[in-house]
Design a protein around this motif. Structure first.
Motif, mmCIF file in Angstrom:
data_model
loop_
_atom_site.group_PDB
_atom_site.id
_atom_site.type_symbol
_atom_site.label_atom_id
_atom_site.label_comp_id
_atom_site.label_asym_id
_atom_site.label_seq_id
_atom_site.Cartn_x
_atom_site.Cartn_y
_atom_site.Cartn_z
ATOM 1 N N VAL A 234 0.851 -1.192 0.000
ATOM 2 C CA VAL A 234 0.000 0.000 0.000
ATOM 3 C C VAL A 234 0.885 1.240 0.000
ATOM 4 O O VAL A 234 1.872 1.307 0.745
ATOM 5 N N SER A 235 0.537 2.215 -0.823
ATOM 6 C CA SER A 235 1.255 3.491 -0.846
ATOM 7 C C SER A 235 0.242 4.623 -0.785
ATOM 8 O O SER A 235 -0.717 4.639 -1.559
ATOM 9 N N LYS A 236 0.436 5.554 0.142
ATOM 10 C CA LYS A 236 -0.485 6.676 0.275
ATOM 11 C C LYS A 236 0.280 7.985 0.411
ATOM 12 O O LYS A 236 1.368 8.034 0.994
ATOM 13 N N SER A 267 -7.450 -2.202 9.114
ATOM 14 C CA SER A 267 -6.931 -2.774 7.873
ATOM 15 C C SER A 267 -5.609 -2.097 7.547
ATOM 16 O O SER A 267 -5.286 -1.026 8.087
ATOM 17 N N GLU A 269 -4.788 -0.599 4.792
ATOM 18 C CA GLU A 269 -5.060 0.681 4.125
ATOM 19 C C GLU A 269 -5.381 1.754 5.161
ATOM 20 O O GLU A 269 -4.887 2.881 5.080
ATOM 21 N N LYS A 270 -6.215 1.415 6.134
ATOM 22 C CA LYS A 270 -6.569 2.342 7.202
ATOM 23 C C LYS A 270 -5.349 2.675 8.050
ATOM 24 O O LYS A 270 -5.153 3.829 8.471
ATOM 25 N N SER A 273 -3.144 5.211 6.206
ATOM 26 C CA SER A 273 -3.839 6.493 6.196
ATOM 27 C C SER A 273 -3.774 7.161 7.563
ATOM 28 O O SER A 273 -3.489 8.360 7.689
#
Length: 307
Positions: A234-236, A267, A269-270, A273
């Motif tokens: 995941v990259s944010k 998760s 992703e969470k 973030s």
């Protein structure tokens, strides 16, 4: 009771921020102030403000700074029963000089009191460490203490490499950590190669993961956070922040948020973030630790800034 144990640095931070562009080798007018610091202590400070019970395993000297560290942390609710008070030694101290935009120009640390604690220091505290949910540490520990920790801990160990020079001390142990939060330069040291683009970063993560580490959260500065591990990739990124009040505590808040996210069952992703937002919340305060740090504040910054 569920709690997180921190093993590592606890010190007094001395900060200086210039009023104008810094002139090297000259006296620069600015604002000088002190605050409690130390990577592990800062992480526990943030966790306490997020509502997580914490215990600190560290060392201080018999001086004014040591007294202030013990009293200040206890006031925050951090359990200080397992901090060793070392007679006749100096407490750890960190000096940072920031430019007129709030970004660090140079820093210096004296962590001799915690670095003088060896493997026995860790082994004596194993019952406390192994009854916690997670153990978080930094590379202010000497190599013998760090090895004793990762080889004997029965709980997930999270680590912040702190700097490129300190990252070198954990290269041989990198596979024994559950979670590692390096920046790009530290990641190059851990993986043993240069990182020029995202393909290089992915390959570097694969190298470290192949050694046994489970989760890598790589801080990329303005490019956000890159995660790779057993939960995928995941990259944010986040929107640009208008101004930086103090960049010193961003990494510590990020690590605290990663631990909070694990305990909360977020998760991946969470988690990424939330970690990005926690870092932004940290740099929005002139203090190393944002005194208003809370899950609600992080969610506010997450909604406003994280893409």
């Amino acid at each position: 009771m569920r709690y997180v144990t921190g093993v590592g640095g606890a010190n007094m931070d001395l900060h200086g921020r210039s009023n104008a562009p810094i002139i090297m080798r000259d006296s620069n007018p600015g604002h000088l102030y002190t605050s409690l610091g130390g990577v592990t202590r800062n992480i526990l400070d943030n966790l306490s403000r997020l509502g997580i019970a914490t215990k600190l395993c560290s060392a201080v000297g018999t001086d004014t700074f040591g007294d202030a560290i013990l009293a200040g942390c206890a006031k925050l609710g951090i359990d200080m029963q397992h901090v060793e008070v070392c007679e006749g030694q100096r407490s750890s101290c960190y000096l940072s000089i920031m430019d007129d935009e709030g970004d660090m120009l140079v820093a210096m640390s004296d962590m001799s009191v915690i670095k003088s604690r060896g493997a026995e220091f860790i082994l004596q505290r194993l019952p406390i460490i192994n009854q916690s949910e997670i153990c978080v540490c930094d590379t202010d520990l000497c190599p013998e203490a760090l090895e004793a920790l990762v080889c004997n801990a029965a709980v997930p160990v999270f680590i912040d490499p702190v700097s490129t020079s300190y990252a070198r001390t954990m290269v041989d142990l990198v596979g024994k950590f559950d979670t590692i939060k390096p920046n790009l330069m530290e990641m190059e040291i851990l993986a043993g190669g240069s990182i020029r683009d995202e393909a290089d970063l992915s390959a570097a993560c694969d190298t470290v993961l192949a050694k046994g580490a489970k989760h890598l959260f790589v801080s990329r500065g303005a490019e956000g956070i890159y995660y790779k591990g057993t939960l995928g990739c995941v990259s944010k990124k986040s929107r640009p922040v208008a101004s930086i009040a103090n960049a010193t505590g961003a990494g510590d808040a990020t690590m605290a948020s990663l631990i909070y996210s694990r305990l909360s069952g977020f998760s991946i992703e969470k988690t990424v973030s939330f970690a990005l937002a926690a870092g932004i919340a940290a740099i929005s305060s002139p203090d190393t630790i944002n005194p208003d740090m809370s899950p609600a504040l992080i969610r506010q910054y997450e909604k406003e800034y994280v893409l």
